[in-house]
Enzyme design. Structure first.
Site, PDB file in Angstrom:
ATOM      1  CG  ASP A  66      -2.091  -5.603  -2.363  1.00 28.24           C
ATOM      2  OD1 ASP A  66      -3.300  -5.483  -2.079  1.00 28.24           O
ATOM      3  OD2 ASP A  66      -1.173  -5.140  -1.665  1.00 28.24           O
TER       4      ASP A  66
ATOM      5  CE  LYS B 229      -9.944  -7.495   8.832  1.00 24.62           C
ATOM      6  NZ  LYS B 229      -8.548  -7.834   9.060  1.00 24.62           N
TER       7      LYS B 229
ATOM      8  CG  HIS C 136      -5.811  -1.491   1.830  1.00 23.42           C
ATOM      9  ND1 HIS C 136      -4.466  -1.377   2.013  1.00 23.42           N
ATOM     10  CD2 HIS C 136      -6.371  -0.385   2.390  1.00 23.42           C
ATOM     11  CE1 HIS C 136      -4.204  -0.256   2.684  1.00 23.42           C
ATOM     12  NE2 HIS C 136      -5.350   0.362   2.928  1.00 23.42           N
TER      13      HIS C 136
ATOM     14  NE  ARG D 251       2.491  -9.006   5.193  1.00 23.64           N
ATOM     15  CZ  ARG D 251       1.175  -8.983   5.003  1.00 23.64           C
ATOM     16  NH1 ARG D 251       0.403  -9.808   5.700  1.00 23.64           N
ATOM     17  NH2 ARG D 251       0.648  -8.158   4.141  1.00 23.64           N
TER      18      ARG D 251
ATOM     19  CD  GLN E  41      -0.206  -8.811   0.194  1.00 22.66           C
ATOM     20  OE1 GLN E  41       0.294  -7.727  -0.059  1.00 22.66           O
ATOM     21  NE2 GLN E  41      -0.969  -9.014   1.251  1.00 22.66           N
TER      22      GLN E  41
ATOM     23  CG  HIS F 161      -3.654  -0.479  -2.496  1.00 24.48           C
ATOM     24  ND1 HIS F 161      -2.556  -1.236  -2.800  1.00 24.48           N
ATOM     25  CD2 HIS F 161      -3.971  -0.759  -1.205  1.00 24.48           C
ATOM     26  CE1 HIS F 161      -2.205  -1.932  -1.729  1.00 24.48           C
ATOM     27  NE2 HIS F 161      -3.039  -1.670  -0.748  1.00 24.48           N
TER      28      HIS F 161
ATOM     29  CB  CYS G  34      -1.038   0.002   1.113  1.00 22.59           C
ATOM     30  SG  CYS G  34      -0.665  -1.008   2.533  1.00 22.59           S
TER      31      CYS G  34
END
Length: 650
Positions: free
Chosen positions: A388, A476, A522, A368, A386, A390, A339
């Site tokens: 991912d 979320k 997200h 991570r 990911q 945004h 992000c």
RNA sequence: GCCGGUUUAGCUCAGCUGGUAGAGCACCUGAUUUGUAAUCAGGGGGUCGGGGGUUCGAAUCCCUCAACCGGCACCA
């Protein structure tokens, strides 16, 4: 007098305080013998309870599905008695029923080992054979505390203290042994039967809090009869066979090694699978998203601005120069999330309200530092990719965007055969940023979206609300899917964020010329591509649909006379875009069939002298002992159709 | 991170109370040209997870580190 309604609709009056047992006996002694509990207005209770009010009454026999929970709970008590008999000085804590069985947590200086289980199990069978009746006492709080304190049961004293005032304290006895318990129980230990098994010992924190003492937990499984137990144990074996770590090795998909805990070495076949997934997702994104790529390593200051350095530091990998550190003392971090990078891209250059919604996608590799004990094959890793994205939008566009994401997520899952989906809305947590008004508004929008999601699916999609489980920056949605053997996996997520754009000073110019921070959404569909690959391996048990299979076709020869033709066939298949391999080895065809079947190759084309002469192939599909013969052209057309990804077949 | 367990050949595993390693499959070589789930014969392969200690001697006993497995906790 009280009136009781029986399952057949009959209504009869009894003296107040008559027990379930009395009534059952009155109907027939054999019923009384078979009955292990009763249900009053659908609530299971002890058969020996006096009935004080009008109710619907049912007798729960051992064959009743409702008895299973009682069997398991009784089993937990017997486990506790067995342990205290064998290991004096062990304290008991709690022992609930769980899916497929039960556990009991014990406090003991020296933890139990797996070798203790057979001994304990034997003692349990002994206690069951004693067939002592379960009887119930109601104790005062003071008496309970005194008795347990005297027995040295400090945890039970703590449990008594935790029970709200005014609630009765039930003590269940079985012979000389007793336990504080909410019940209900069956009539005697003998009703438990023998279809149980102690499964494993494990550590568990008292009350699930890692600040508390570590207890020893013993897990067991219990069933109504031996057949059910055997069936369950067989299921466990089957699940083990489809374990992605095992299949990953057997199918040569990936490996892990000591130097890289939690990071994957993808082998050619595994990477092919992974790339098929990415390619699929890319096609699904093409219409609405712009794909980007943000750096892996960024200065600490950026993570301070985003807030990660503050509340996510423990999970981050710090990176520094390994050479002359005096030359560059800057501290960098490997990105744990995409992000902040995407906000930088959004921020670059002035954005107008006309640019919104702006949807930035990235197959972002993140790292991570997960706790060592959390690592688990592909399912929980320290480095992953990911899918991912945004979405930067206005508040008004938020609901529409959430629904759009929902459609994408659900259709994606459906393409992999996941039809049973639960969408959970997580609302404001205790620790959060932003005013209550903002949260009120966001949650109201999300609730409406959740209803819309359920409505659009015609009730097929289940929804749920998880109070307090939201991210600190916004509520979320979490998407949970159920795989082929019934396990649930949380994969997709949609999170609205009113925080991050402002932290970075990101804004857009609105129609009235004012600068406004965008709402950031997200969103991930698969979540971690590594984990999703792992889920697919287990879901399909390695038998991938043709479009995903790393090796789609193997062309195997019967004798070397067919070598040239086989090469020709493989070349034809490859030219048409299929992943094909040849097997010209000097081996019997039975050997080749066996080997490629074990390797889970979906399609085997066998060619011999006959096929070479006729330009045909003999097709054998994984899982079927049959073969069909057809011309190479026909086979190619069939395979191409079948290998087309679902999104391209619509 | 915490509790327990495990770590021996590429894989699955055996190796009793200490006397310096073994099987099956896989692999390599040779023979075999084979019609839908294992052809035969021969051969190579291990600093027994790393480090330290006890001992005349350690895969085996002790300490320590690591990874993995099962749970717990964690999972933005």
């Amino acid at each position: 007098m009280i009136n009781l309604t029986f399952p057949d609709g009959a209504e009869r009056s009894f003296a107040e305080g008559t027990t379930g047992f009395d009534i059952a006996k009155g109907i027939s002694p054999s019923l009384a013998k078979r009955t292990v509990a009763m249900a009053l207005d659908g609530v299971t209770t002890d058969l020996a309870d006096p009935i004080e009010r009008d109710a619907r009454i049912e007798f729960v026999t051992r064959d009743d599905p409702r008895a299973l929970e009682l069997i398991r709970h009784d089993c937990a008590h017997v486990l506790a008695e067995a342990v205290q008999e064998l290991f004096p000085g062990t304290q008991v804590t709690i022992g609930p029923v769980i899916e497929n069985g039960f556990y009991y947590d014990f406090a003991r200086n020296e933890p139990f080992t797996p070798e203790d289980l057979p001994k304990i199990e034997a003692k349990m069978r002994e206690i069951i054979a004693r067939d002592k009746p379960f009887t119930k006492d109601i104790w005062s709080r003071d008496k309970a505390k005194e008795v347990f304190r005297e027995k040295g049961e400090a945890y039970k004293v703590e449990l008594v203290d935790a029970i709200p005032e005014g609630q009765s304290l039930k003590i269940y006895h079985q012979g000389d042994w007793f336990d504080l318990c909410r019940g209900p129980h069956m009539t005697s230990t003998g009703k438990i039967g023998n279809a149980f098994k102690l499964m494993k010992v494990a550590g568990a924190y008292w009350r699930g809090d890692s600040n508390n003492a570590m207890l020893t937990r013993i897990y067991g499984t219990a069933w109504r009869n031996q057949e059910d137990l055997d069936h369950y144990l067989h299921q466990l074996e089957e699940a083990e066979k489809r374990d992605h770590r095992r299949l990953g090795r057997e199918m040569d998909l990936f490996h892990f090694q000591e130097e890289g805990p939690g990071v994957v070495f993808w082998h050619p076949k595994g990477w092919s699978l992974f790339q098929s997934l990415i390619a699929y997702m890319r096609r699904r994104l093409a219409a609405d998203y712009a794909e980007v790529n943000a750096p892996q390593v960024l200065d600490k200051s950026l993570w301070e601005t985003s807030g990660h350095w503050g509340w996510y530091k423990e999970n981050m990998f710090k990176v520094q120069s390994a050479g002359d550190e005096t030359e560059d003392e800057r501290v960098f971090a490997l990105k744990p999330m995409n992000c902040p990078g995407h906000v930088q891209i959004f921020k670059h250059g002035l954005k107008s309200y006309r640019d919104l919604p702006m949807r930035l996608a990235e197959f972002g590799a993140v790292h991570r530092y997960e706790p060592s004990g959390a690592l688990h094959g592909l399912m929980r890793v320290r480095g992953f990719t990911q899918d991912d994205a945004h979405i930067f939008c206005t508040e008004e566009q938020m609901a529409e965007e959430c629904l759009k994401i929902n459609d994408l997520i659900l259709s994606t899952y459906a393409d992999f055969g996941f039809e049973e989906i639960v969408v959970k809305l997580s609302t404001r947590p205790e620790k959060r940023v932003g005013s209550d008004e903002v949260w009120d508004h966001a949650e109201a929008v999300m609730s409406r979206v959740l209803e819309e999601i359920a409505a659009r699916s015609g009730g097929r999609i289940k929804t749920d609300i998880l109070p307090g489980e939201g991210a600190f920056y916004g509520p979320k949605f979490e998407y949970t899917l159920r795989d082929a053997i019934g396990r649930e996996w949380q994969c997709g997520t949609t999170q609205v964020d009113f925080n991050l754009p402002e932290r970075f000073g990101a804004f857009y110019v609105d129609a009235d010329g004012t600068k406004k921070p965008p709402v950031m959404i997200h969103r991930a569909i698969c979540g971690s591509m590594e984990r999703f690959t792992g889920i697919l391996i287990e879901h399909f048990a390695g038998h991938f649909p043709l479009w995903l299979a790393p090796s789609q076709v193997v062309v195997a020869t019967i004798t070397s006379d067919a070598d040239a033709y086989a090469e020709d066939v493989v070349a034809t298949l490859k030219a048409a875009g299929l992943r094909a391999e040849k097997d010209l080895r000097n081996e019997k065809i039975t050997y080749k069939v066996r080997e490629h079947s074990l390797a889970k190759v979906p399609v085997l084309l066998v060619v011999g002298r006959k096929e070479a002469a006729e330009r045909t192939v003999s097709i054998r599909r994984l899982g079927s002992p049959n073969q069909t013969s057809m011309t190479l052209d026909e086979a190619l057309a069939d395979l191409l159709r079948e290998a087309r990804p679902p999104d391209l077949s619509r």
